[in-house]
Design a protein around this motif. Structure first.
Motif, mmCIF file in Angstrom:
data_model
loop_
_atom_site.group_PDB
_atom_site.id
_atom_site.type_symbol
_atom_site.label_atom_id
_atom_site.label_comp_id
_atom_site.label_asym_id
_atom_site.label_seq_id
_atom_site.Cartn_x
_atom_site.Cartn_y
_atom_site.Cartn_z
ATOM 1 N N GLU A 296 0.814 -1.215 0.000
ATOM 2 C CA GLU A 296 0.000 0.000 0.000
ATOM 3 C C GLU A 296 0.845 1.262 0.000
ATOM 4 O OE1 GLU A 296 -2.732 -0.369 3.233
ATOM 5 O OE2 GLU A 296 -3.962 -1.872 2.184
ATOM 6 N N LYS A 297 2.082 1.195 0.452
ATOM 7 C CA LYS A 297 2.920 2.388 0.473
ATOM 8 C C LYS A 297 3.580 2.626 -0.879
ATOM 9 C CE LYS A 297 6.789 4.533 2.945
ATOM 10 N NZ LYS A 297 7.777 4.382 4.057
ATOM 11 N N THR A 298 4.119 1.560 -1.464
ATOM 12 C CA THR A 298 4.842 1.703 -2.738
ATOM 13 C C THR A 298 3.972 1.402 -3.948
ATOM 14 O OG1 THR A 298 5.591 -0.602 -2.731
ATOM 15 C CG2 THR A 298 6.964 1.022 -1.574
ATOM 16 N N ASN A 299 2.779 0.835 -3.706
ATOM 17 C CA ASN A 299 1.860 0.402 -4.761
ATOM 18 C C ASN A 299 2.479 -0.699 -5.642
ATOM 19 O OD1 ASN A 299 -0.779 0.615 -5.774
ATOM 20 N ND2 ASN A 299 -0.032 1.741 -7.582
ATOM 21 N N GLU A 300 3.496 -1.381 -5.110
ATOM 22 C CA GLU A 300 4.102 -2.489 -5.844
ATOM 23 C C GLU A 300 3.147 -3.670 -5.851
ATOM 24 O OE1 GLU A 300 8.280 -5.094 -5.896
ATOM 25 O OE2 GLU A 300 7.817 -3.722 -4.225
ATOM 26 N N HIS A 301 2.953 -4.250 -7.043
ATOM 27 C CA HIS A 301 2.064 -5.389 -7.191
ATOM 28 C C HIS A 301 2.882 -6.668 -7.329
ATOM 29 C CE1 HIS A 301 -0.918 -2.326 -7.835
ATOM 30 N NE2 HIS A 301 -1.882 -3.223 -8.049
ATOM 31 N N PHE A 302 2.493 -7.676 -6.592
ATOM 32 C CA PHE A 302 3.125 -9.003 -6.690
ATOM 33 C C PHE A 302 2.087 -9.955 -7.273
ATOM 34 C CE2 PHE A 302 5.071 -6.719 -3.221
ATOM 35 C CZ PHE A 302 6.429 -6.928 -3.399
ATOM 36 N N ASN A 303 2.378 -10.447 -8.468
ATOM 37 C CA ASN A 303 1.422 -11.302 -9.154
ATOM 38 C C ASN A 303 1.440 -12.703 -8.555
ATOM 39 O OD1 ASN A 303 -0.365 -12.406 -10.979
ATOM 40 N ND2 ASN A 303 1.202 -12.729 -12.549
ATOM 41 N N GLY A 304 0.304 -13.152 -8.107
ATOM 42 C CA GLY A 304 0.215 -14.485 -7.518
ATOM 43 C C GLY A 304 -0.186 -15.556 -8.491
ATOM 44 N N GLY A 305 -0.584 -15.183 -9.697
ATOM 45 C CA GLY A 305 -0.946 -16.183 -10.683
ATOM 46 C C GLY A 305 -2.425 -16.206 -10.977
ATOM 47 N N SER A 306 -2.788 -17.007 -11.952
ATOM 48 C CA SER A 306 -4.171 -17.136 -12.392
ATOM 49 C C SER A 306 -4.639 -18.567 -12.160
ATOM 50 C CB SER A 306 -4.287 -16.786 -13.884
ATOM 51 O OG SER A 306 -5.607 -16.975 -14.335
ATOM 52 N N PHE A 307 -5.847 -18.687 -11.641
ATOM 53 C CA PHE A 307 -6.419 -19.993 -11.333
ATOM 54 C C PHE A 307 -7.753 -20.141 -12.040
ATOM 55 C CE2 PHE A 307 -3.788 -18.700 -7.859
ATOM 56 C CZ PHE A 307 -3.085 -19.840 -7.491
ATOM 57 N N ILE A 308 -8.046 -21.359 -12.431
ATOM 58 C CA ILE A 308 -9.377 -21.634 -12.965
ATOM 59 C C ILE A 308 -10.215 -22.239 -11.852
ATOM 60 C CG2 ILE A 308 -10.720 -22.999 -14.587
ATOM 61 C CD1 ILE A 308 -8.461 -22.864 -16.537
ATOM 62 N N HIS A 309 -11.280 -21.553 -11.525
ATOM 63 C CA HIS A 309 -12.219 -22.099 -10.552
ATOM 64 C C HIS A 309 -13.191 -23.002 -11.305
ATOM 65 C CE1 HIS A 309 -15.136 -22.089 -7.156
ATOM 66 N NE2 HIS A 309 -15.961 -22.337 -8.169
ATOM 67 N N PHE A 310 -13.215 -24.296 -10.920
ATOM 68 C CA PHE A 310 -14.146 -25.228 -11.544
ATOM 69 C C PHE A 310 -15.435 -25.224 -10.739
ATOM 70 C CE2 PHE A 310 -10.019 -27.049 -12.818
ATOM 71 C CZ PHE A 310 -10.186 -26.998 -14.189
ATOM 72 N N PHE A 311 -16.486 -24.766 -11.377
ATOM 73 C CA PHE A 311 -17.775 -24.731 -10.692
ATOM 74 C C PHE A 311 -18.264 -26.158 -10.435
ATOM 75 C CE2 PHE A 311 -22.385 -25.145 -11.150
ATOM 76 C CZ PHE A 311 -22.793 -24.404 -10.062
ATOM 77 N N ASN A 312 -18.823 -26.367 -9.281
ATOM 78 C CA ASN A 312 -19.522 -27.621 -9.027
ATOM 79 C C ASN A 312 -20.732 -27.325 -8.172
ATOM 80 O OD1 ASN A 312 -18.964 -28.431 -6.022
ATOM 81 N ND2 ASN A 312 -16.976 -27.736 -6.820
ATOM 82 N N SER A 313 -21.742 -28.129 -8.332
ATOM 83 C CA SER A 313 -23.009 -27.856 -7.663
ATOM 84 C C SER A 313 -23.042 -28.359 -6.232
ATOM 85 C CB SER A 313 -24.153 -28.509 -8.460
ATOM 86 O OG SER A 313 -23.943 -29.928 -8.517
#
Length: 463
Positions: A296-313
């Motif tokens: 929040e001070k430097t506004n540096e972003h650390f990318n954690g990656g992309s995930f596919i959420h598989f929907f299930n009922s």
């Protein structure tokens, strides 16, 4: 005491007096066998082999069942068929009370003679033996020869013996041995004795045990100190990450908002590791979830990656884990961005998460403590096998033994520990990674029981 002078080497052997009349003498020095006639020794042969695995010595005092005896004869026997060997010790007191102690590769026993007539009919007819209200059944037979001996014997030590052993039907520790030699048959009631008790009867074995215990205590002390040093090093080199703390929450957005921002949280200290465990929830279908950590001070972003959420009922949930490394002190928050797959929009999004900052695994430390004590065991076996027990009786002697090998061993263990700590434990060598921990994937069709993921926050919906 009575002296026996060997007719070959002239060495004198002093033995306790007994009312029994020995028939054979074997010189402990040259193993010459002599026939005894009115205490005069006449040469009749010589053994070529030494006594093997000897626990005692001629004349040793034995305290057994509160009575004092002396060892007067030592012999090594050999099965003429299997060539298995065992030792027998003749133990007698002044009044002629005599018994035998015997030990081999898998047994230790005490034998006391009793009149053969009590079981002669059963032995002759091949029936089970009845003795002192017990029943004994035939177990095995063997032919035995004496291949080495020292001291006095009450038979012709050169004679081959035919042995029959009967076991007690109700007590595995009891047996009867019937021994036939020179057309004479004798019977012995036997009891098996555990190794510790058996060896405790003999001075050399007691001393050897005492000496071994001293070495063991010294080695245990050394490697316990080494383990303590490893424990201190673990906390010193990982001082800024030893302790851990965590934050958890359940956050949700609806009305087609595709981004969720977590509450702010603090990271204390530099070079910190952050582990994020989270469960994503949607109400209709598969979706991409992109995770970012923001300073929040430097506004540096650390990318954690992309995930596919598989929907299930079943539970609408999919779980994942992300590790962020080398984070510096400051205030941070998480951003979860949802990208729709297809045209149909979801109305509700939620994240149930837990953040753990710091903390190092103790597994590496435990492994090296185990290595320390395994190394101690191997080191003791090396000392024992090299017959250096007496040379390592004090702690300082242990340190100096064999050109201070144990100190070099300890140094090697410490160096290996520090290297493994850096590569596998230290947060300074942390590797950012992501791991999909889907609770159920899109191919779930079976009837197996549904896996319920433990909630991270108190307000989470998955119990």
């Amino acid at each position: 005491m009575r002296n026996y002078r060997c007719p070959i080497c002239s060495k004198i052997t002093e033995l306790p007096l007994t009312k029994l009349h020995p028939k054979t003498f074997s010189c402990p020095s040259c193993l010459t066998i002599s026939k005894i006639n009115n205490y005069e020794l006449k040469f009749i042969g010589q053994f070529k082999e030494e006594i093997e695995n000897n626990y005692t010595f001629i004349g040793e005092k034995i305290i057994f069942q509160s009575k004092t005896y002396h060892v007067v004869g030592i012999s090594t026997k050999r099965d003429t068929s299997t060539h298995e060997k065992w030792n027998e010790y003749i133990v007698v007191d002044y009044d002629g009370d005599l018994f035998f102690l015997s030990h081999g590769s898998d047994f230790n026993s005490y034998l006391k003679e009793f009149p053969f007539k009590e079981i002669e009919n059963a032995v002759t007819n091949g029936r089970p033996l009845s003795y002192k209200t017990n029943t004994y059944k035939f177990d095995f037979h063997q032919y035995a020869e004496t291949i080495s001996a020292q001291g006095l014997f009450f038979n012709n030590i050169k004679s081959q013996a035919f042995l029959r052993t009967y076991y007690n039907e109700t007590n595995d520790n009891q047996f009867i041995s019937v021994e036939e030699y020179d057309k004479k048959t004798e019977a012995f009631e036997g009891n098996y004795i555990n190794s510790y008790t058996f060896k405790s009867l003999f001075e050399k074995q007691r001393e050897q045990r005492y000496l071994k215990n001293n070495v063991i205590k010294n080695i245990v002390l050394f490697f316990a100190i080494l383990s303590f040093i490893l424990g201190i090093l673990h906390y010193v080199v990982n001082y800024n990450n030893v302790n851990s703390y965590s934050y958890d929450s359940y956050i949700t957005r609806n009305n087609f908002v595709k981004e969720i921002v977590s509450d702010s949280f603090k990271i204390k200290g530099n070079d910190q590791k952050l582990k994020l465990d989270f469960i994503s929830e949607v109400d209709k279908k598969d979706i991409n979830v992109i995770v970012s950590l923001v300073n929040e001070k430097t506004n540096e972003h650390f990318n954690g990656g992309s995930f596919i959420h598989f929907f299930n009922s079943k539970n609408l949930a999919s779980g994942n884990q992300i590790t962020f490394c080398l984070l510096n002190e400051g205030d941070y928050h998480l951003v979860f961005t949802f990208n729709e797959i297809g045209t149909e929009l979801n109305k509700n999004y939620a994240i149930d998460y837990k953040i753990t900052v710091g903390g190092v695994s103790l597994i590496n430390l435990y492994i090296f403590i185990g290595i320390c004590f395994f190394a101690g065991y191997i080191y003791f076996e090396g000392i024992k096998n090299n017959l250096k027990i007496k040379e390592t009786q004090t702690f300082n002697a242990l340190l100096s033994y064999n050109n201070k090998t144990i100190l070099f061993l300890a140094a090697g263990i410490i160096v290996a520990f520090l290297i493994s700590n850096y590569y596998f434990v230290s947060n300074k060598n942390c590797n950012s990674n992501l791991e999909n921990k889907s609770l159920e994937n899109a191919t779930y069709t079976g009837s197996r029981s549904h896996f319920i993921y433990q909630t991270y926050s108190n307000s989470g919906s998955h119990k």
